[in-house]
Design a protein around this motif. Structure first.
Motif, PDB file in Angstrom:
ATOM      1  N   GLU A  82     -42.490 -50.894  68.444  1.00 57.60           N
ATOM      2  CA  GLU A  82     -41.230 -51.072  69.172  1.00 57.60           C
ATOM      3  C   GLU A  82     -40.429 -49.776  69.266  1.00 57.60           C
ATOM      4  O   GLU A  82     -39.852 -49.472  70.304  1.00 57.60           O
ATOM      5  CB  GLU A  82     -40.375 -52.136  68.479  1.00 57.60           C
ATOM      6  N   ASN A  83     -40.317 -49.065  68.151  1.00 56.64           N
ATOM      7  CA  ASN A  83     -39.513 -47.847  68.133  1.00 56.64           C
ATOM      8  C   ASN A  83     -39.885 -47.017  66.911  1.00 56.64           C
ATOM      9  O   ASN A  83     -39.387 -47.243  65.815  1.00 56.64           O
ATOM     10  CB  ASN A  83     -38.028 -48.202  68.104  1.00 56.64           C
ATOM     11  N   LEU A 121     -36.237 -55.559  58.553  1.00 58.04           N
ATOM     12  CA  LEU A 121     -37.165 -54.439  58.421  1.00 58.04           C
ATOM     13  C   LEU A 121     -36.554 -53.320  57.590  1.00 58.04           C
ATOM     14  O   LEU A 121     -37.244 -52.627  56.845  1.00 58.04           O
ATOM     15  CB  LEU A 121     -37.560 -53.921  59.805  1.00 58.04           C
ATOM     16  N   PHE A 171     -34.995 -51.909  67.495  1.00 51.89           N
ATOM     17  CA  PHE A 171     -36.254 -52.525  67.908  1.00 51.89           C
ATOM     18  C   PHE A 171     -35.923 -53.549  68.976  1.00 51.89           C
ATOM     19  O   PHE A 171     -35.636 -54.706  68.673  1.00 51.89           O
ATOM     20  CB  PHE A 171     -36.950 -53.173  66.710  1.00 51.89           C
ATOM     21  N   ARG A 224     -37.536 -52.610  52.967  1.00 54.55           N
ATOM     22  CA  ARG A 224     -38.223 -51.405  52.495  1.00 54.55           C
ATOM     23  C   ARG A 224     -38.051 -51.225  50.992  1.00 54.55           C
ATOM     24  O   ARG A 224     -38.988 -50.900  50.286  1.00 54.55           O
ATOM     25  CB  ARG A 224     -37.740 -50.165  53.228  1.00 54.55           C
ATOM     26  N   ALA A 227     -34.869 -40.193  54.788  1.00 46.88           N
ATOM     27  CA  ALA A 227     -34.281 -41.531  54.736  1.00 46.88           C
ATOM     28  C   ALA A 227     -34.393 -42.099  53.318  1.00 46.88           C
ATOM     29  O   ALA A 227     -33.472 -42.742  52.817  1.00 46.88           O
ATOM     30  CB  ALA A 227     -34.975 -42.451  55.733  1.00 46.88           C
ATOM     31  N   ARG A 258     -46.812 -42.512  60.411  1.00 44.49           N
ATOM     32  CA  ARG A 258     -48.189 -42.007  60.559  1.00 44.49           C
ATOM     33  C   ARG A 258     -49.137 -42.864  59.747  1.00 44.49           C
ATOM     34  O   ARG A 258     -50.210 -43.257  60.197  1.00 44.49           O
ATOM     35  CB  ARG A 258     -48.261 -40.558  60.058  1.00 44.49           C
ATOM     36  N   ARG A 301     -45.437 -56.554  60.020  1.00 39.52           N
ATOM     37  CA  ARG A 301     -44.132 -56.524  60.671  1.00 39.52           C
ATOM     38  C   ARG A 301     -43.671 -55.087  60.887  1.00 39.52           C
ATOM     39  O   ARG A 301     -43.058 -54.767  61.911  1.00 39.52           O
ATOM     40  CB  ARG A 301     -43.129 -57.334  59.852  1.00 39.52           C
ATOM     41  N   VAL A 302     -43.972 -54.235  59.913  1.00 40.40           N
ATOM     42  CA  VAL A 302     -43.603 -52.822  60.085  1.00 40.40           C
ATOM     43  C   VAL A 302     -44.445 -52.199  61.209  1.00 40.40           C
ATOM     44  O   VAL A 302     -43.944 -51.400  62.006  1.00 40.40           O
ATOM     45  CB  VAL A 302     -43.767 -52.043  58.767  1.00 40.40           C
ATOM     46  N   HIS A 314     -38.834 -39.846  57.425  1.00 43.20           N
ATOM     47  CA  HIS A 314     -38.910 -40.966  56.484  1.00 43.20           C
ATOM     48  C   HIS A 314     -38.628 -40.530  55.052  1.00 43.20           C
ATOM     49  O   HIS A 314     -38.069 -41.288  54.268  1.00 43.20           O
ATOM     50  CB  HIS A 314     -40.264 -41.686  56.589  1.00 43.20           C
ATOM     51  N   ALA A 329     -42.860 -53.002  64.287  1.00 43.86           N
ATOM     52  CA  ALA A 329     -41.635 -52.208  64.400  1.00 43.86           C
ATOM     53  C   ALA A 329     -41.954 -50.792  64.885  1.00 43.86           C
ATOM     54  O   ALA A 329     -41.239 -50.242  65.725  1.00 43.86           O
ATOM     55  CB  ALA A 329     -40.909 -52.156  63.054  1.00 43.86           C
ATOM     56  N   THR A 359     -39.265 -43.891  66.169  1.00 42.17           N
ATOM     57  CA  THR A 359     -38.180 -43.084  65.604  1.00 42.17           C
ATOM     58  C   THR A 359     -37.348 -43.917  64.637  1.00 42.17           C
ATOM     59  O   THR A 359     -37.053 -43.483  63.524  1.00 42.17           O
ATOM     60  CB  THR A 359     -37.264 -42.570  66.722  1.00 42.17           C
ATOM     61  N   ARG A 360     -36.979 -45.121  65.069  1.00 39.38           N
ATOM     62  CA  ARG A 360     -36.154 -45.969  64.215  1.00 39.38           C
ATOM     63  C   ARG A 360     -36.891 -46.301  62.922  1.00 39.38           C
ATOM     64  O   ARG A 360     -36.317 -46.246  61.840  1.00 39.38           O
ATOM     65  CB  ARG A 360     -35.733 -47.228  64.997  1.00 39.38           C
ATOM     66  N   ALA A 361     -38.161 -46.645  63.049  1.00 40.19           N
ATOM     67  CA  ALA A 361     -38.933 -46.994  61.856  1.00 40.19           C
ATOM     68  C   ALA A 361     -38.943 -45.826  60.871  1.00 40.19           C
ATOM     69  O   ALA A 361     -38.761 -46.014  59.669  1.00 40.19           O
ATOM     70  CB  ALA A 361     -40.359 -47.386  62.233  1.00 40.19           C
ATOM     71  N   ALA A 362     -39.109 -44.609  61.393  1.00 42.27           N
ATOM     72  CA  ALA A 362     -39.120 -43.433  60.514  1.00 42.27           C
ATOM     73  C   ALA A 362     -37.743 -43.222  59.892  1.00 42.27           C
ATOM     74  O   ALA A 362     -37.634 -42.904  58.708  1.00 42.27           O
ATOM     75  CB  ALA A 362     -39.548 -42.197  61.301  1.00 42.27           C
ATOM     76  N   LEU A 363     -36.687 -43.437  60.691  1.00 37.72           N
ATOM     77  CA  LEU A 363     -35.339 -43.221  60.175  1.00 37.72           C
ATOM     78  C   LEU A 363     -34.958 -44.269  59.126  1.00 37.72           C
ATOM     79  O   LEU A 363     -34.006 -44.086  58.380  1.00 37.72           O
ATOM     80  CB  LEU A 363     -34.314 -43.243  61.323  1.00 37.72           C
ATOM     81  N   LEU A 364     -35.702 -45.372  59.082  1.00 44.70           N
ATOM     82  CA  LEU A 364     -35.464 -46.375  58.037  1.00 44.70           C
ATOM     83  C   LEU A 364     -36.269 -46.060  56.781  1.00 44.70           C
ATOM     84  O   LEU A 364     -36.149 -46.742  55.775  1.00 44.70           O
ATOM     85  CB  LEU A 364     -35.832 -47.774  58.537  1.00 44.70           C
ATOM     86  N   GLY A 365     -37.109 -45.018  56.869  1.00 44.33           N
ATOM     87  CA  GLY A 365     -37.849 -44.612  55.673  1.00 44.33           C
ATOM     88  C   GLY A 365     -39.311 -45.016  55.672  1.00 44.33           C
ATOM     89  O   GLY A 365     -39.982 -44.907  54.642  1.00 44.33           O
ATOM     90  N   TYR A 366     -39.822 -45.514  56.792  1.00 43.05           N
ATOM     91  CA  TYR A 366     -41.239 -45.862  56.850  1.00 43.05           C
ATOM     92  C   TYR A 366     -42.057 -44.676  57.347  1.00 43.05           C
ATOM     93  O   TYR A 366     -41.684 -44.035  58.334  1.00 43.05           O
ATOM     94  CB  TYR A 366     -41.467 -47.066  57.771  1.00 43.05           C
ATOM     95  N   ASP A 367     -43.161 -44.421  56.672  1.00 44.90           N
ATOM     96  CA  ASP A 367     -44.053 -43.346  57.094  1.00 44.90           C
ATOM     97  C   ASP A 367     -44.900 -43.873  58.258  1.00 44.90           C
ATOM     98  O   ASP A 367     -45.920 -44.518  58.056  1.00 44.90           O
ATOM     99  CB  ASP A 367     -44.936 -42.927  55.925  1.00 44.90           C
TER     100      ASP A 367
END
Ligand SMILES: Nc1ncnc2c1ncn2[C@@H]1O[C@H](COP(=O)(O)OP(=O)(O)OP(=O)(O)O)[C@@H](O)[C@H]1O
Ligand SMILES: [Mg+2]
Lengths: 243, 349
Positions: free
Chosen positions: B205-206, A105, A94, A109, A80, B218, B198-199, A77, B202, B208-216
């Motif tokens: 749901e996935n 989503l 997703f 951000r 990214a 953890r 919503r995050v 993250h 997400a 890895t994708r959430a992290a790759l979009l920049g969401y922490d």
């Protein structure tokens, strides 16, 4: 004399999977706004390279600098957030959410709710999914899901896009549109594309980097790469059409 | 837009529930009212698991750890303070802090999510054993004796905020419990339409994708887990208020398992469904308990297996799905009809 800091620079980047050296001392440079194609036979280490760049795996050794800032080993993250976006080889979307929610989503951000919605509308238009925005992503065709992922990555407004086999599973028409999208994206940002489909590569390629057994074998224009005897050897049986 | 329709349905549901909570004491005798108060308290616990499991994708087998902690914290604080107001607050805050510590250890320690279930289960067992072995004079916090396996009797029940001399009547207690249930439901609904909610979905749901979009991811999971811990703690306080008693069985594994059944029956990924599941199953267990023919655990097991096999989505999502199908069919037949009744001008000529 001013020396330009490259957008992306890796030095001696190495990934060792308990004996399997998937990337072996890779020195790679990419300039601002560049469109680079990365080719190489199965198992050459292309996806591994992308995974290290995006923090999905931590390099065994070597450095990665993005705009001069070291990013090797940072969590995904954080990388990214510095401006790297990736469409992975195995689609990472997703699946249970709508097309719109997937892209939202990503857009939300960095953006305010209002801006995010505008960004989503624009991206949907771009990847030709406006009509499908309410559809659940898991129910779309493989090609459409690829676009959802590309759109999602784009909505994050990255400065460098990594696309790992973006045209896989697409019809010829979809492939053409994807090439078009990539050229559009490249008007504003740098891209690295991994592909096996040579027809697709020909639509977009300028500089091509060839990976082989974890190393960079050569880096040149598409024409020179395709004319190279070693490249043909490596691809023997993979039928590279040299025209 | 289906979103607007959904919001409409939601408001009607909440209004109906609020009216129900307000009017129920008029229609029920004291025993029945006490019983629904208990069900509502347990439903708060059900909501906490429904949220972290159904929307955060975190399966905690030991949500009773936070529930029990909330119960004990409430009891000990209420005895010491002589006033329930701050005790309720503590019953939310302390389990939340405990969830923060435990969640930090799991989510930031890169421990696979699979182990979260095992870890929470173990923590519940440890708490049970620790509390169970606190019999005797030595084990006291302030003036509250922990009482070991005997638990803490005569816990002060809720009083008017900051007025310990005015305890709540059973009716008021029901209004507080039912009202809290609705409030927690609404809070979770609001969270689910917010960016954080919503995050969180997400990430379920996935990741890895959430992290790759920049969401922490953890941090997101920790947030979900802590919220779940706080709500479970609140449920614990409501439960202790209901019975004026707390004992180590509050940490029981059978309760942990029962929550999973409430949610499986009500529907994973729904908030309303698990409340229905919680009420129905508890009512059923009470009913079975009052006769001798069937063993209640056997019946619960059969219900779980039946639902997993026949109605895996649970009651609420299946109901919504049927509703959507009916609407679709209705719409397509009317469209069809109108198309037939107004033929093209070209066909007429
Ligand atoms: N997690 C892993 N553990 C062990 N070996 C791995 C792992 N990931 C990749 N490899 C190995 O590393 C090598 C490079 O794999 P990689 O996926 O990077 O190749 P690629 O160039 O992307 O191939 P393809 O074109 O088939 O996608 C392969 O030999 C692969 O088996
Ligand atoms: Mg690959």
């Amino acid at each position: 004399m001013t020396e330009l800091v490259p957008l992306l620079k890796t030095e001696k980047l190495t990934m060792n999977f308990g004996g399997v050296v998937a990337n072996d001392s890779v020195d790679f440079n990419l300039g601002e706004m560049e469109l680079r194609c990365l080719i190489g036979p199965n198992g050459a280490g292309k996806s591994t390279f992308f995974k290290m760049l995006t923090g999905q795996i931590t390099p065994s050794s070597g450095t990665i600098a993005f705009r001069g800032r070291s990013i090797a080993g940072l969590p995904s993250h954080e990388i990214a957030r510095t401006g790297l976006g990736i469409k992975t080889q195995i689609p990472n979307v997703f699946n249970g959410l709508s097309v719109r929610e997937n892209i939202w989503l990503s857009a939300r951000r960095k953006n305010t709710p209002r801006m995010a919605n505008l960004v989503v509308d624009e991206i949907l238009e771009r990847v030709r999914l406006t009509e499908k925005q309410s559809a659940i992503v898991g129910q779309l065709s493989h090609g459409q899901r690829q676009w959802v992922e590309i759109g999602t990555v784009l909505a994050g407004d990255p400065e460098l896009l990594l696309l790992d086999e973006p045209a896989a599973g697409m019809t010829d028409k979809e492939t053409e549109r994807t090439a078009e999208i990539i050229r559009e994206i490249n008007e504003a940002r740098a891209i690295i594309v991994v592909e096996h489909d040579m027809e697709f590569i020909k639509m977009i390629a300028r500089t091509v980097t060839v990976f082989h057994q974890g190393r960079i074998m050569m880096e040149d224009t598409l024409k020179n790469v395709l004319a190279d005897a070693r490249v043909r050897d490596v691809y023997l049986g993979k039928k590279v059409v040299v025209s | 837009m289906t979103d607007a329709r959904h919001a409409g349905l939601q408001s009607i549901l909440v209004l109906a529930a609020a009216t129900g909570v307000a009017l129920l004491p008029l229609h029920l005798d004291l025993f029945a009212l006490m019983q629904v108060t208990l069900f509502a308290a347990m439903s708060v616990l059900a909501l906490s698991v429904a949220f972290i499991w159904g929307f955060g994708g975190i399966l905690s087998f030991g949500q009773t750890a936070f529930f029990g902690l909330g119960g004990y914290v409430y009891a000990i604080a209420a005895i010491n303070f002589g006033d329930s107001t701050n005790a309720i607050l503590l019953a939310v805050v302390l389990p939340a802090l405990f969830a923060t510590a435990l969640g930090y250890f799991v989510f930031y320690g890169k421990i696979s999510d699979v182990y979260l279930g095992v870890i929470t289960l173990t923590v519940t067992l440890i708490l049970f054993n620790v509390v169970n072995s606190t019999a005797g004079e030595a084990y006291r916090i302030g003036i509250a004796r922990l009482g070991g396996f005997n638990g803490i009797p005569s816990v002060p029940t809720f009083n008017m905020p900051f007025h310990p001399e005015i305890p709540l009547s059973p009716e008021t207690s029901w209004w507080v419990t039912g009202g809290t249930l609705i409030a927690v439901y609404l809070l979770l609904r609001l969270i689910l339409v917010s960016r954080f909610g919503r995050v969180a979905v997400a990430v379920r749901e996935n990741e890895t994708r959430a992290a790759l979009l920049g969401y922490d991811t953890r941090l997101v999971k920790l947030g979900v887990f802590v919220l779940g811990g706080a709500i479970a703690g609140l449920g614990g306080a409501l439960y202790v208020n209901w019975g004026a008693f707390v004992g180590p069985t509050i940490f029981s594994l059978s309760l942990s398992a029962e929550i999973i059944i409430w949610i499986t029956v009500g529907g994973l990924g729904s908030l309303f469904g698990p409340i229905v599941g919680c009420f129905v199953i508890q009512w059923l267990v009470a009913l079975i308990g009052s006769q001798q023919t069937f063993n209640s655990n056997l019946v619960l097991g059969a219900i779980l297996v039946g639902f997993v096999l026949l109605l895996p989505k649970g009651v609420a999502p299946t109901f919504l799905l049927c509703l959507a199908r009916l609407r679709k069919r209705y719409r397509s037949t009317t469209e069809h009809g109108s198309a037939q009744s107004t033929p093209h001008a070209g066909q007429l000529t």
